[in-house]
Design a protein around this motif. Sequence first.
Motif, mmCIF file in Angstrom:
data_model
loop_
_atom_site.group_PDB
_atom_site.id
_atom_site.type_symbol
_atom_site.label_atom_id
_atom_site.label_comp_id
_atom_site.label_asym_id
_atom_site.label_seq_id
_atom_site.Cartn_x
_atom_site.Cartn_y
_atom_site.Cartn_z
ATOM 1 N N ILE A 80 0.865 -1.183 0.000
ATOM 2 C CA ILE A 80 0.000 0.000 0.000
ATOM 3 C C ILE A 80 0.903 1.236 0.000
ATOM 4 N N PRO A 81 0.506 2.291 -0.713
ATOM 5 C CA PRO A 81 1.319 3.508 -0.663
ATOM 6 C C PRO A 81 0.996 4.346 0.582
ATOM 7 N N TRP A 82 2.010 5.014 1.079
ATOM 8 C CA TRP A 82 1.844 5.825 2.294
ATOM 9 C C TRP A 82 2.633 7.108 2.139
ATOM 10 N N ARG A 83 1.991 8.211 2.414
ATOM 11 C CA ARG A 83 2.701 9.490 2.374
ATOM 12 C C ARG A 83 3.040 9.902 3.795
ATOM 13 N N TRP A 84 4.329 9.820 4.109
ATOM 14 C CA TRP A 84 4.775 10.177 5.459
ATOM 15 C C TRP A 84 4.872 11.686 5.562
ATOM 16 N N SER A 85 4.215 12.227 6.569
ATOM 17 C CA SER A 85 4.164 13.685 6.702
ATOM 18 C C SER A 85 5.423 14.241 7.351
ATOM 19 N N GLY A 86 6.201 13.394 7.980
ATOM 20 C CA GLY A 86 7.359 13.864 8.732
ATOM 21 C C GLY A 86 7.091 13.847 10.234
ATOM 22 N N ALA A 87 5.847 13.626 10.616
ATOM 23 C CA ALA A 87 5.502 13.557 12.042
ATOM 24 C C ALA A 87 5.612 12.113 12.523
ATOM 25 N N PRO A 88 5.766 11.902 13.829
ATOM 26 C CA PRO A 88 5.796 10.527 14.342
ATOM 27 C C PRO A 88 4.542 9.770 13.928
ATOM 28 N N ALA A 89 4.737 8.503 13.654
ATOM 29 C CA ALA A 89 3.619 7.672 13.206
ATOM 30 C C ALA A 89 3.811 6.275 13.771
ATOM 31 N N VAL A 90 2.739 5.509 13.802
ATOM 32 C CA VAL A 90 2.842 4.093 14.162
ATOM 33 C C VAL A 90 2.136 3.276 13.090
ATOM 34 N N LEU A 91 2.897 2.397 12.457
ATOM 35 C CA LEU A 91 2.381 1.549 11.387
ATOM 36 C C LEU A 91 1.983 0.190 11.959
#
Lengths: 452, 185
Positions: free
Chosen positions: A375-386
């Motif tokens: 799946i494509p994901w656009r990382w915003s630069g903020a912390p994330a949990v996948l």
Amino acid sequence: MSDQPVARLADAAGAVAGNGILDRRLLLRQGLVFGAMAWLPPGAAAGQAGSPRVPGSSRPPWMREPGREFSPYGVPARFEQETARFPAPNRVQRNNGASWTPLHLLEGTITPNGLHFERHHNGVPDIDPGGHELLIHGLVNRALAFSVPDLLRYPLESRTCFIECGGNSNAGWNRIPSRSQAGFFHGLVSNSEWTGVPLGVLLHEAGVKPGAKWVVAEGADAFAMHVSIPLAKLQDDALLALYQNGERLRPENGYPMRLVLPGWEGVVNVKWMRRLELTDQPVMARNETARYTDLMPDGTARMFSFVMEVKSLITSPSSGMVLKGGPGLYQVTGLAWSGRGRIRRVEISADNGRTWADAELQEPVLPKAFARFRIPWRWSGAPAVLKSRATDETGNVQPERRELIAQRGRHGFYHYNGIVNWSVDENGVLGHVYDEVAAQQTGTPDIDADWD
Amino acid sequence: MMKLRRSRPALLILTLIGTSAIAGEAPEGPDLGQAAGARMIADWDTDIMPDGAGLPEGRGTARDGAALYRTHCISCHGEGGLGDSGDQLAGARMSLTGEWPEKTIGTFWPWATTLFDFIRRAKPPQSPGSLSNDEVYALTAYLLSLNGIVGADEEMNAEMLPRVKMPNRDGFIDAWAREKAATRR
């Protein structure tokens, strides 16, 4: 944090879940360019070999000299030496232990034979097929012994399926999140095309007597590994495998023959098969009583818990990687599998489970086999949990870790299939976190902070 | 049996080539197995069933086993079976419901026969199959006595070993039986 996508994707296009999860159908679009992943700390000089140009020449060195000759048996490129198993032997008995498949370095669904995980209890036997036989005896009309050349003359069948050690991912039961790379934490599972004789054919030839319910299977290693298997499974979809991904079995995977019981825990897929005894009861072997049983919070233990339940794992990006290109578009990919049948769906979340979207499943999706999702994901630069969450065709859904522990406690050791959280910090560094920390990092509500 | 039906065309061809095909009752496969004699089976089959079936002649006590343990086992399993590079075999202080459950022969193993079977087939790791039946009985007795299950002079043999009731005999749930019951419903 400002959104500066390096991706060549129309802004805001295709968002289907929170924190940048995009529509899987965008994968089909031309011109989608994903950011690259790197290792932290950066591994051996990757990228240096990029453009080894000699002034005045457009030809790289390998176009200016003849290549090497043929090889009887190919090996991986010398630049891929790090794509290797991770062995963890017993400190003293060095041939006892396991080696993990580097799932985080592989793509597609088939595990290369040299990278199939290993679990041996007293080493890999050096079996001469000329001196090896399979004996079928016990509650049968006629006890039979089969030579390897004779078995090779049987009509063969192939099954593509995973084999997963019952103890895979068991670091998930620990209080402290494992910091291993994805494959060295979850890689006691591999997926191959196995080819061999359906066990039902051999049992039929021996003639199953009424009253036979179990089969004691024994290997020809220095551990004389043996376990009890319900007869019904051997008559259903079990193979006496002779080939693995087209070539004869590797010694560490049971040469010259092994059991393959699709969907069932690794230990009953007995390697180096030498003896099948039909009985009316299980033998109560050490490896079905003292080990490979699941201790529950009330002090009882589940035995004969054969089926490996629905599970998934994001292999990239995953723990220890860094999103090299900074904020922007990335491909999230991984594997899902279930011992109960086909994977029906894999959902991905980038906001610690608040919202989910379906990933694309690579066709064909086979029963009891690895399914590759993307799946494509656009990382915003903020912390994330996948997170990834798999559902199989029987409707079973992969549980959150806290749900699994609420059911099983923390000392089951085997059969860990909880959802895995990969955290992404503001520098794009991937790590492994449990839910309560994930909640703090992403500002998502923690469902039950006190569970652990 | 569905699998057999699916592969029948291939099987039939092979049967026609390899052996004579008999309609109806003919074996479904090429039937290339050789009859295995009683001697081969007796030699290969070392399984010990929980009721003691398969236990050989011989005998031993914990007193005999202590010395054998020092020679063959202590380097990995430690003094008193407390564990080292090899598993802890005895001396559990934490129960199975404790914070750090200790699964040992005394707290966890449901059948004493398993111990004989396992030591004989797999121990010691450097030379499996090298212990005599008397030695296996003695080591079995020693490990049972370390766990307080039999006395130091109690002889273990084909008759006595199956009578040893392990403390955790009833501690297991048969997940396969439950699974079958659930699918039948």
